[in-house]
Structure formats: structure tokens, C-alpha cells
Scaffold this active site. Structure first.
Site, PDB file in Angstrom:
ATOM      1  N   GLY A   5       4.473 -23.588  81.314  1.00  8.61           N
ATOM      2  CA  GLY A   5       4.540 -22.140  81.234  1.00  8.61           C
ATOM      3  C   GLY A   5       5.605 -21.707  80.248  1.00  8.61           C
ATOM      4  O   GLY A   5       6.535 -22.454  79.961  1.00  8.61           O
ATOM      5  N   SER A   6       5.459 -20.493  79.724  1.00  6.17           N
ATOM      6  CA  SER A   6       6.487 -19.946  78.840  1.00  6.17           C
ATOM      7  C   SER A   6       7.658 -19.429  79.670  1.00  6.17           C
ATOM      8  O   SER A   6       7.598 -19.387  80.891  1.00  6.17           O
ATOM      9  CB  SER A   6       5.902 -18.811  78.000  1.00  6.17           C
ATOM     10  OG  SER A   6       4.964 -19.321  77.084  1.00  6.17           O
ATOM     11  N   GLY A   7       8.713 -19.024  78.973  1.00 10.69           N
ATOM     12  CA  GLY A   7       9.877 -18.470  79.647  1.00 10.69           C
ATOM     13  C   GLY A   7      11.014 -19.457  79.793  1.00 10.69           C
ATOM     14  O   GLY A   7      12.056 -19.113  80.350  1.00 10.69           O
ATOM     15  N   HIS A   8      10.806 -20.677  79.290  1.00  8.83           N
ATOM     16  CA  HIS A   8      11.843 -21.715  79.381  1.00  8.83           C
ATOM     17  C   HIS A   8      12.430 -22.058  78.020  1.00  8.83           C
ATOM     18  O   HIS A   8      13.090 -23.088  77.870  1.00  8.83           O
ATOM     19  CB  HIS A   8      11.266 -22.985  80.011  1.00  8.83           C
ATOM     20  CG  HIS A   8      10.595 -22.764  81.320  1.00  8.83           C
ATOM     21  ND1 HIS A   8      11.260 -22.213  82.397  1.00  8.83           N
ATOM     22  CD2 HIS A   8       9.318 -22.985  81.733  1.00  8.83           C
ATOM     23  CE1 HIS A   8      10.419 -22.121  83.418  1.00  8.83           C
ATOM     24  NE2 HIS A   8       9.237 -22.575  83.036  1.00  8.83           N
TER      25      HIS A   8
ATOM     26  N   ASP B  11       0.993 -27.816  85.920  1.00  6.21           N
ATOM     27  CA  ASP B  11       1.082 -28.552  84.657  1.00  6.21           C
ATOM     28  C   ASP B  11       0.386 -29.910  84.771  1.00  6.21           C
ATOM     29  O   ASP B  11      -0.321 -30.332  83.855  1.00  6.21           O
ATOM     30  CB  ASP B  11       2.554 -28.756  84.264  1.00  6.21           C
ATOM     31  CG  ASP B  11       3.245 -27.445  83.896  1.00  6.21           C
ATOM     32  OD1 ASP B  11       2.559 -26.542  83.380  1.00  6.21           O
ATOM     33  OD2 ASP B  11       4.457 -27.321  84.125  1.00  6.21           O
TER      34      ASP B  11
ATOM     35  N   HIS C 130      11.555 -21.527  87.990  1.00  5.63           N
ATOM     36  CA  HIS C 130      10.652 -20.385  88.183  1.00  5.63           C
ATOM     37  C   HIS C 130      11.139 -19.530  89.335  1.00  5.63           C
ATOM     38  O   HIS C 130      10.378 -18.804  89.955  1.00  5.63           O
ATOM     39  CB  HIS C 130       9.228 -20.857  88.476  1.00  5.63           C
ATOM     40  CG  HIS C 130       8.768 -21.935  87.563  1.00  5.63           C
ATOM     41  ND1 HIS C 130       8.867 -23.264  87.884  1.00  5.63           N
ATOM     42  CD2 HIS C 130       8.246 -21.876  86.320  1.00  5.63           C
ATOM     43  CE1 HIS C 130       8.408 -23.983  86.871  1.00  5.63           C
ATOM     44  NE2 HIS C 130       8.026 -23.173  85.921  1.00  5.63           N
TER      45      HIS C 130
END
Lengths: 330, 330
Positions: free
Chosen positions: B53-56, B109, B218
Site C-alpha cells: 500500500g502507499s503511504g509508507h 500483500d 497502518h
């Protein structure tokens, strides 16, 4: 207070100790003078020093190292360093080639460095001063007569540091500082305030749907308090303020920096960069170098600034030169 | 929402476009597959890919480049990339030497990469997978069976990337991934939540005087919700959880990372590093390499994590090897 802090009064010594501990081969801390200096100072080269209030890291103590600053001192968060720290900083790296003191244009910093420079001169140290004032937001401000110095300062440090490594004289390094400052312009925007640890409260109030356009790096008022708009619209307002000021014109080669103010994550900075690069292309500018990250922060303030520097061959080469500081990743 | 965002649904494509625009010589973006790959892929070397996921950010699309990942794809913020993006990522850099897929241990994932790996194998692509699970906070979690993969992932990418550049075979690079994962441990703490742009609300609630010890990247619950204490006490709790888990013992050489979760400024990370380095010295560890900055973030979450990796000569050399990615400063 949502911060990693021990005794708030020791916040600055604590993080400066951490920076020195993380870079034992590169840096030496002298806590009693609130300064960090390079371990190896080449007496044949011009020393470059800077110092201001803390809370703007990596500026300035994380910008010490070969190819950048020779030494830096820091005062409390958002307060000028004391005169004796400035004086000791100059003295600690005084070389035969001389010392260039870079000062962002704030009254407190100027007073401290003026007195420190006089003291150093009285001792026979060869020293010159240069004032950086790249912020186009306002003409005078809360803590300045004239424009403020903000993230454009990075380009002054980088170019002067590289020129010094190349063996330039004090007058030649000073000329580089002037050239960068004459060709660099910045403007920032804040979405949130920030909390200096020793204060414990936000430095200004701002509504949930508001932003401060043209904010200073100590939370000083900018051009206007406005409703938050889209990233593209915010970027456009920053870009136009910066572009029209110099002005940057079709055919110019530039370095383009999107600087995070501390609380804005990398992804959002790239959203801004994406639009800024488009706008630069529409103006006919060539972005020869870009910088996206944290270069001059305001603690955990959510916000960003846009800086452009007009390049020529000399400046582009100086920016591309190697440098090694506490600020490195990968 | 205090963010630089256009249409929240386009947040990920917008910032990925910015990363590609800022690195035109190094990186190529393929927006329809949400992936970024190296411009020059050496067919004789093992390709290393990752995606989540994005945001990392900088994980993972900002970690693509020589000496690191060969390609990476990203899903929406905090959501696994679709199978076809994973499959196209493998396919886009498939070399004769094979592809190693690194997966942080989250169910979403793993499912996506399992199916993508099967699809690739069916096409005759030589591909292996490795799961990273360095987070000591909890045994199972909201989105995992078993431990989560967090910032220790950086060391796996870096060591595998360097081994690949050295010409290691797929089995040899896989063995490096296993070695790093077996010797790396992490734990994080959050002081605030964060807001995914498309959600518009915080991912969890937390009181003004509270912190989440052992938080996931998250916002998953960790070991406990506690009152915020001093930076030194927080650092001690992270350090002890990490140190005792492997355990790291007197005489060990380690890499020590203090990773910012996005909303914590550099100065606070160095306050944490300062204490962590003291604790490591007290345990008898030698910190041979240190990392202080943002390596694996959770949008603008205020917080930090501590990672330690036990080194031997091989790993130390791989970590010291050159790498070039979108994440660079100075």
C-alpha cells in the site's frame, strides 16, 4: 505535547548530542558553545559558518561537513544563538583563508553575528558576513527589516561550501554567496502551527480549514490567511509568487526545491513537485536540478515551501559537487 | 484535511508522477500498472521488486534505483496493490538471472504477490518470494498471521540490492534476504494518528496525552495504549523490546535505525537516537552503522520506530555499498 522530548529546556542539547553521536568520524560537538564543527578543518580553505535558532533542522547543524558548512551553532528553538556561541563558532574554525559567516536575515541573528564578528575581528581573525533574504512573501516581517531568509539558504551553503573546497578565496566565496542570493527566491505555506518544546503551546492559531500563505519559518504571518485549496492551486500560488519576483523567464535553467516544513510526509511533497515542474515547463524553464525533502523546517509544522534558483554553469557545477553531512539517507 | 492533495482518489498517481518527474534519468513510471522501474535494467543480474500500500514512502517506489529495488508498485494508501500491478512489476524487469519478490508480511500483500508470482511462473519467469517480519510488537496483528514487516525492510532491500549488483545468483540473494530478516528486529510508537486522503478521517483515535506503543505502520494496535512519557523512557521501552527479542548481546556489531513515521521532525529523531546509542553501548553493542530519518512512514503520523540489525562482515559491506534512488538529500 505530542513530542519526543525529555526536559524541554534540554531539547536542543539533547538533539545536538544525538547528531554528534551519529556522526563521530565527521563531526565534533562542543556543547558548552552549542556548536558542531567538522573534525578536519583545512586551514588553507575558507571556513563557512552559520547559526540561528533551533527547530529548522537540517539547517544548520545537520549541514556541517565537507562541501557544506565548516561549523554551526544553534540557539534555543526559534531564538538566536548567544553572541559567545557565535564568536566561539567563528574562532573554532578560523583559518588563514578566512571565515565567511552566513546569516539568514532576522534581527536577532544579525545582532548576535554582528557582535561576534566584531569580537573576532578584534582578535585579528579574517571574517566577512553575508545576509540571505530569499523569501518573497513579505517585504518586512515580524522579526526582520527587509525580506526573510528561508530555504534558499541551502543553496547558498551548498555553493559556498563547494567553492571553498575548490580553494576559492574569501572574496570569491563571498561573491558566490551574493550570486546565489541574487538569483534565488522562495515562498512557503503552513497548514498547521507547531509547538516549541519549552513553550508547550502552538506559536499561532489556525482554523481546521485554513492555511497561512507566505508563512515565515517561525510562524510569522505571510501574505494572507486563506481557506485550504487543492495542492495544485496552492502550488500555483507559491510558484507564481516566486517566478514573477526575480523574474524567472523562458530559457532560464533552474534548480527547483520543494521543502517540507517538518510535518508533511514525502508523498505530499511530490504531489507539489509534480505541479511545480509542470508550471516551470509552461514558463519555458529547464529544471536542471531538483530537491524534494526537508531542508529548512519549522519543527513539526505541516507545510511546504517552493524555492527556485536561476543557474549558470558555475552554480550548477557547485551544486553538483560532493558533500557529506549528518543529513544523508541510503 | 490538512494535506496537499488534489482529488483524493488521485493522490497515489499524483505523487508517483512527481517522483518520476523528479528523476527522469533514473526512473520510469508506468502509471497504468502503478509501478516505477529503473531505466536501465541489467539482464544479467537478479531483479529485486517490492510493492505494498502507499503511504509508507520512501518505501517502496522511492527505493527504486541501482543498488536497491529494480522496480516497485503501490496500491492505494494502506491497501495492497492489485494482482495485475504486481504481475506487471515482475514482468517489467524479469531477467535471465531471475526476480526476487520481497513482501512485508501482511495478508493483503501476500495474496496479491502469491497470485502474481504464480502468473509469472506460468509464463516461465524465474521468480522467488521472501517475506519480511521484523516487528517484535505483537505475534499476530490486525492484518497479519505472524509478525508484521516494518522498517527492517529497508535493510533487506539494501543488502539484496547490493548483492544483486555484485552479481549474486537468485538463490544467493534470497539467502541474503533470509540472513537480514533473521537478524533484524523493530518496534514503533505513535503519538498521533494519520488521515488517508481518500478516507478523510483518522485511522484511529488517540487522546492528547496518549501514545500507542508497538503501533503498526497502518495504525494497527500494538502492545499497549499508554500515557506519553519522556523521550528517554519511550526510547528505552522500544530498545528493550528489540534488544531482548533476538537477543542482541554484548560484543555484537549492529546497524541502528531511528525511523520517523512522517510527522516527527529530524530533531526529535536525534533525541531518540542519542538515548538509543547510549543504551546500545550499555548492552555492549558496537553501532557500526546508523540511520536517522524517514525510511518507512505512515503518512503524517507523529511517531518513530527503532530497528536493529546484527551485522557480520558480509552484511556490513552490503549496507555500505553505493545506491542511488529518488530518496537523496544534499
Amino acid at each position: 505535547m505530542k513530542k519526543f522530548v525529555n526536559d524541554p529546556e534540554n531539547f536542543v542539547p539533547d538533539f545536538m548530542a544525538g547528531i554528534a553521536a551519529a556522526n563521530p568520524d565527521l563531526l565534533e560537538a562542543i556543547p558548552e558553545h552549542q556548536l558542531i564543527k567538522r573534525r578536519n578543518v583545512d586551514a588553507s580553505k575558507v571556513a563557512i559558518v552559520q547559526g540561528s535558532g533551533s527547530g529548522h533542522e537540517p539547517a544548520h547543524v545537520m549541514a556541517v561537513g565537507p562541501g557544506m558548512l565548516t561549523a554551526a551553532c544553534q540557539g534555543p528553538v526559534f531564538a538566536a544563538p548567544p553572541v559567545d556561541a557565535c564568536y566561539e563558532t567563528i574562532k573554532s574554525v578560523a583559518t588563514d583563508a578566512g571565515v565567511l559567516v552566513l546569516v539568514n536575515n532576522y534581527q536577532g541573528d544579525r545582532m548576535a553575528w554582528d557582535m561576534a564578528t566584531e569580537l573576532a575581528e578584534a582578535e585579528g581573525i579574517k571574517v566577512k558576513q553575508f545576509h540571505i533574504n530569499d523569501d518573497v512573501a513579505v517585504q518586512d516581517s515580524l522579526y526582520t527589516v527587509g525580506r526573510r531568509g528561508v530555504a534558499g539558504n541551502f543553496f547558498v551553503m551548498k555553493a559556498c561550501g563547494a567553492a571553498s573546497e575548490n580553494g576559492a578565496s574569501l572574496d570569491e566565496v563571498l561573491a558566490i554567496a551574493e550570486k546565489v542570493n541574487n538569483n534565488v527566491r522562495s515562498m512557503g505555506v503552513a497548514l498547521t502551527s507547531c509547538i516549541p518544546p519549552a513553550k508547550g503551546d502552538p506559536i499561532f492559531e489556525i482554523g481546521d480549514d485554513e492555511m497561512e500563505v507566505g508563512v515565515g519559518i517561525h510562524g510569522e504571518p505571510g501574505r494572507e490567511r486563506a481557506k485550504i485549496t487543492s495542492a495544485d492551486e496552492i502550488t500555483k500560488s507559491l510558484y507564481e509568487a516566486v517566478q514573477t519576483d526575480l523574474p524567472f523567464e523562458s530559457g532560464d535553467r533552474v534548480a527547483l526545491m520543494i521543502n517540507g516544513l517538518g510535518g508533511t510526509p514525502p508523498a505530499e511533497l511530490y504531489v507539489i513537485y509534480n505541479k511545480a515542474a509542470q508550471l516551470a515547463a509552461e514558463t519555458g524553464l529547464t529544471v536542471a536540478r531538483n530537491y524534494v525533502g526537508e531542508y529548512c523546517t519549522s519543527l513539526e509544522m505541516a507545510g511546504a515551501s517552493l524555492t527556485m534558483l536561476k543557474l549558470d554553469d558555475e552554480l550548477e557545477k557547485l551544486l553538483a559537487a560532493p558533500a557529506e553531512t549528518a543529513t544523508r539517507i541510503f
